[in-house]
Design a protein around this motif. Structure first.
Motif, PDB file in Angstrom:
ATOM      1  N   MET A 365       0.832  -1.206   0.000  1.00 46.50           N
ATOM      2  CA  MET A 365       0.000   0.000   0.000  1.00 46.50           C
ATOM      3  C   MET A 365       0.870   1.262   0.000  1.00 46.50           C
ATOM      4  N   HIS A 366       1.977   1.186   0.713  1.00 42.41           N
ATOM      5  CA  HIS A 366       2.890   2.335   0.738  1.00 42.41           C
ATOM      6  C   HIS A 366       3.635   2.471  -0.584  1.00 42.41           C
ATOM      7  N   LYS A 367       4.101   1.364  -1.104  1.00 37.56           N
ATOM      8  CA  LYS A 367       4.884   1.390  -2.342  1.00 37.56           C
ATOM      9  C   LYS A 367       4.028   1.729  -3.560  1.00 37.56           C
ATOM     10  N   ASP A 368       2.871   1.078  -3.682  1.00 40.28           N
ATOM     11  CA  ASP A 368       2.069   1.203  -4.897  1.00 40.28           C
ATOM     12  C   ASP A 368       1.154   2.432  -4.891  1.00 40.28           C
ATOM     13  N   TYR A 369       0.707   2.849  -3.697  1.00 39.99           N
ATOM     14  CA  TYR A 369      -0.278   3.938  -3.628  1.00 39.99           C
ATOM     15  C   TYR A 369       0.184   5.130  -2.795  1.00 39.99           C
ATOM     16  N   GLY A 370       1.428   5.070  -2.298  1.00 41.34           N
ATOM     17  CA  GLY A 370       1.962   6.200  -1.526  1.00 41.34           C
ATOM     18  C   GLY A 370       1.238   6.439  -0.220  1.00 41.34           C
ATOM     19  N   SER A 371       0.657   5.404   0.359  1.00 33.56           N
ATOM     20  CA  SER A 371      -0.174   5.563   1.561  1.00 33.56           C
ATOM     21  C   SER A 371       0.678   5.513   2.820  1.00 33.56           C
ATOM     22  N   ARG A 372       1.142   6.675   3.246  1.00 33.44           N
ATOM     23  CA  ARG A 372       1.818   6.759   4.538  1.00 33.44           C
ATOM     24  C   ARG A 372       0.799   6.696   5.670  1.00 33.44           C
ATOM     25  N   GLN A 373      -0.421   7.111   5.364  1.00 37.12           N
ATOM     26  CA  GLN A 373      -1.528   6.966   6.297  1.00 37.12           C
ATOM     27  C   GLN A 373      -2.709   6.364   5.537  1.00 37.12           C
ATOM     28  N   ILE A 374      -3.575   5.688   6.271  1.00 38.63           N
ATOM     29  CA  ILE A 374      -4.728   5.026   5.652  1.00 38.63           C
ATOM     30  C   ILE A 374      -6.000   5.637   6.209  1.00 38.63           C
ATOM     31  N   THR A 375      -6.867   6.067   5.311  1.00 33.56           N
ATOM     32  CA  THR A 375      -8.102   6.761   5.676  1.00 33.56           C
ATOM     33  C   THR A 375      -9.302   5.830   5.554  1.00 33.56           C
ATOM     34  N   MET A 376     -10.132   5.822   6.602  1.00 34.08           N
ATOM     35  CA  MET A 376     -11.378   5.062   6.582  1.00 34.08           C
ATOM     36  C   MET A 376     -12.532   6.020   6.852  1.00 34.08           C
ATOM     37  N   ARG A 394     -11.642  12.876  -3.612  1.00 34.71           N
ATOM     38  CA  ARG A 394     -10.965  14.177  -3.507  1.00 34.71           C
ATOM     39  C   ARG A 394     -10.013  14.204  -2.320  1.00 34.71           C
ATOM     40  N   TYR A 395     -10.338  13.466  -1.286  1.00 35.12           N
ATOM     41  CA  TYR A 395      -9.505  13.469  -0.081  1.00 35.12           C
ATOM     42  C   TYR A 395      -8.239  12.644  -0.252  1.00 35.12           C
ATOM     43  N   LEU A 396      -8.275  11.665  -1.147  1.00 33.45           N
ATOM     44  CA  LEU A 396      -7.124  10.789  -1.352  1.00 33.45           C
ATOM     45  C   LEU A 396      -6.107  11.489  -2.243  1.00 33.45           C
ATOM     46  N   ALA A 397      -5.458  12.491  -1.653  1.00 34.38           N
ATOM     47  CA  ALA A 397      -4.448  13.253  -2.392  1.00 34.38           C
ATOM     48  C   ALA A 397      -3.092  12.577  -2.252  1.00 34.38           C
ATOM     49  N   GLU A 398      -2.104  13.143  -2.920  1.00 28.88           N
ATOM     50  CA  GLU A 398      -0.771  12.557  -2.929  1.00 28.88           C
ATOM     51  C   GLU A 398      -0.203  12.412  -1.521  1.00 28.88           C
ATOM     52  N   GLU A 399      -0.504  13.378  -0.606  1.00 27.42           N
ATOM     53  CA  GLU A 399       0.088  13.353   0.717  1.00 27.42           C
ATOM     54  C   GLU A 399      -0.356  12.136   1.525  1.00 27.42           C
ATOM     55  N   LEU A 400      -1.641  11.809   1.435  1.00 27.34           N
ATOM     56  CA  LEU A 400      -2.171  10.698   2.224  1.00 27.34           C
ATOM     57  C   LEU A 400      -2.192   9.386   1.449  1.00 27.34           C
ATOM     58  N   GLY A 401      -1.945   9.448   0.176  1.00 29.68           N
ATOM     59  CA  GLY A 401      -1.927   8.233  -0.617  1.00 29.68           C
ATOM     60  C   GLY A 401      -3.242   7.986  -1.334  1.00 29.68           C
ATOM     61  N   LYS A 402      -3.261   6.997  -2.184  1.00 30.34           N
ATOM     62  CA  LYS A 402      -4.401   6.724  -3.065  1.00 30.34           C
ATOM     63  C   LYS A 402      -5.153   5.450  -2.682  1.00 30.34           C
ATOM     64  N   PHE A 403      -5.105   5.110  -1.401  1.00 28.76           N
ATOM     65  CA  PHE A 403      -5.821   3.937  -0.915  1.00 28.76           C
ATOM     66  C   PHE A 403      -6.730   4.358   0.238  1.00 28.76           C
ATOM     67  N   GLY A 404      -8.033   4.094   0.104  1.00 31.60           N
ATOM     68  CA  GLY A 404      -8.975   4.466   1.149  1.00 31.60           C
ATOM     69  C   GLY A 404     -10.084   3.435   1.292  1.00 31.60           C
ATOM     70  N   LEU A 405     -10.818   3.547   2.399  1.00 30.08           N
ATOM     71  CA  LEU A 405     -11.886   2.583   2.667  1.00 30.08           C
ATOM     72  C   LEU A 405     -13.153   3.299   3.119  1.00 30.08           C
ATOM     73  N   PHE A 406     -14.288   2.754   2.730  1.00 29.28           N
ATOM     74  CA  PHE A 406     -15.561   3.084   3.350  1.00 29.28           C
ATOM     75  C   PHE A 406     -15.835   2.040   4.435  1.00 29.28           C
ATOM     76  N   VAL A 407     -16.256   2.498   5.590  1.00 30.18           N
ATOM     77  CA  VAL A 407     -16.792   1.596   6.614  1.00 30.18           C
ATOM     78  C   VAL A 407     -18.276   1.909   6.676  1.00 30.18           C
ATOM     79  N   THR A 408     -19.088   1.004   6.183  1.00 29.95           N
ATOM     80  CA  THR A 408     -20.510   1.272   6.021  1.00 29.95           C
ATOM     81  C   THR A 408     -21.311  -0.008   6.278  1.00 29.95           C
ATOM     82  N   ARG A 409     -22.612   0.064   6.085  1.00 29.38           N
ATOM     83  CA  ARG A 409     -23.469  -1.035   6.526  1.00 29.38           C
ATOM     84  C   ARG A 409     -23.617  -2.154   5.494  1.00 29.38           C
TER      85      ARG A 409
END
Length: 469
Positions: A365-376, A394-409
């Protein structure tokens, strides 16, 4: 501020609650390190308890405790020789240690005690016969006699007198983990040969990227939320309140401190009790997982909640998820914080995790998507909509990386899922979804301990990638 520090600061501050390791690309979990990872914007809400050194089986820690107490007792020696002013100046210098970043400050900058408070502490060597004759055996006893001496002050005084050791410890840990160091001057380093503080120049230490201030690491084994010897416990269970006043309910802290100064034997009995029970004194971890039973209760609450906002269901859902997931994912992911943001007038709550790269999946995730932090992003809705996907995108910018998750029902419907696939095709961004069923499976793995709950996220990622072109 130099141009170098301006540049690195702008990069670091894009992260949420940045830490030294994350800034330098050291992908290590807090649980794996011997020191508490410093934050840049705030203190670590723990404190050095000098009793942890006294009770330690380590000969080194015991020797450091002896050095610490000897340094403090030297203040009494100075006072007895008529050099009280020197003792006061030394104590004021010792009363703050910004380099370690422990406590409750939101700026990593504290304030030293004033001259009157320092004189009140030094006066204890004259006021109380035991200290005049023998000195302190635990200097944190000052909290039982002087108002305004809190756990952060005891911690700072300890770190100041032990700063020479902390410098060596920090250098060693930097070399071990690969954290860069720079030449820097460190003020108020105690020299035990001179019994005085001095500035040491040209030390090579990690620095704050914003202003170049030196940073010092503290061993995790020394840290506690509350000192082993503390005023609240003493007042509740050991203070003879009936002797202080016929109306115990009206006793003030000042009344207790005045009584203690004239009745040292009561304090001595309390200290001896704390020494006898030293084996119960443990360091406090920087993060504690909730018990399995609590995890099951949290998930049971989640399952019973309706979707939507009626009766605060959305907030209850977010609170339960916010308490559950950090424990399920620890120690593979360190919890950064819960983050509120606004997108097009809509309030959104996220969970932010530090990527420790402690597994192959997280390293990818860090190597392929630049995700130093992971957003849920948490969504208590019956169905995630396309606009929700666009908000997270829009929130998945270069600084936070391009990997994110929805936590939903519930799972994404076909149209919304197609939108996430399109984002992969066009921007190489990954958005996957954790549903109630997924959270339930993570809780089961957390309970059984046979596999890691992170494996559920790995499975969801693999399923997503299998459906991408």
């Amino acid at each position: 501020m130099s141009a170098t520090y301006e540049s690195t600061a702008s990069t670091t501050m894009a992260l949420i609650r940045p830490r030294l390791t994350d800034h330098h690309g050291v992908m290590a979990a807090q649980a794996e390190l011997d020191f508490a990872i410093p934050f840049f914007d705030e203190d670590i809400p723990l404190y050095v308890d000098p009793f942890m050194l006294w009770r330690s089986p380590s000969q080194q820690d015991q020797a450091l405790h002896t050095s610490l107490v000897n340094a403090f007792n030297h203040l009494g020696y100075l006072a007895s020789k008529g050099e009280e002013d020197q003792a006061v100046r030394t104590l004021i210098a010792a009363s703050e240690c910004d380099e370690v970043g422990l406590g409750s400050s939101a700026t990593r900058k504290g304030k030293r005690i004033g001259e009157s408070k320092a004189r009140e502490i030094v006066e204890l060597f004259k006021r109380i016969p035991y200290y005049a004759q023998r000195g302190f055996r635990h200097f944190e006893e000052i909290q039982f006699f002087v108002d305004g001496i809190s756990k952060d002050r005891i911690s700072d005084i300890s770190c100041s007198f032990l700063k020479s050791f902390l410098i060596d410890f920090t250098m060693q840990q930097c070399d071990k983990t690969g954290i860069p160091r720079e030449p820097v001057d460190v003020e108020n380093v105690y020299d035990y040969r001179k019994n005085a503080f001095e500035t040491q120049r040209g030390l090579v230490l990690p620095v704050h990227p914003g202003d170049g201030r030196p940073l010092l690491f503290v061993p995790k084994r020394w840290l506690r939320f509350v000192p082993w010897q503390n005023c609240d416990e003493y007042f509740a269970g050991y203070c003879p309140q009936d002797e202080i006043s016929h109306k115990p309910e009206e006793i003030t802290r000042v009344d207790v401190l005045d009584y203690n100064r004239d009745h040292y034997g009561v304090i001595d009995a309390y200290i001896q009790h704390k020494e006898r029970t030293f084996e119960d004194c443990k360091n406090d971890p920087l993060f504690s997982q909730i018990p399995v039973t609590s995890a099951r209760r949290k998930f049971s609450l989640i399952k019973k909640l309706p979707t939507g906002k009626d009766d605060g269901a959305d907030r209850k859902y977010e609170d339960a998820i916010g308490q559950l997931l950090p424990s399920l994912l620890y120690p593979k992911l360190d919890f950064a914080q819960e983050q509120a943001r606004t997108d097009s007038g809509v309030s959104i709550r996220d969970l932010i995790f530090y990527n420790t790269a402690s597994t192959q999946f997280l390293a990818d995730m860090h190597k392929d998507y630049g995700s130093r932090q992971i957003t849920m992003e948490m969504k208590n809705v019956a169905a995630v909509q396309r606009e929700h996907v666009d908000q997270l995108n829009r929130y998945l910018a270069e600084e936070l990386g391009k990997f994110g998750l929805f936590v939903t029902r519930n799972p994404l419907n076909k149209a919304v899922f197609t939108r996430t696939v399109d984002l992969w095709s066009g921007q190489r961004k990954v958005i996957i979804t954790l549903t109630d069923d997924d959270i339930g499976q993570m809780v089961e793995l957390f309970e059984s301990r046979q596999r890691d709950p992170l494996d559920v996220i790995v499975k969801k990622y693999n399923e997503f990638r299998a459906r991408c072109p």
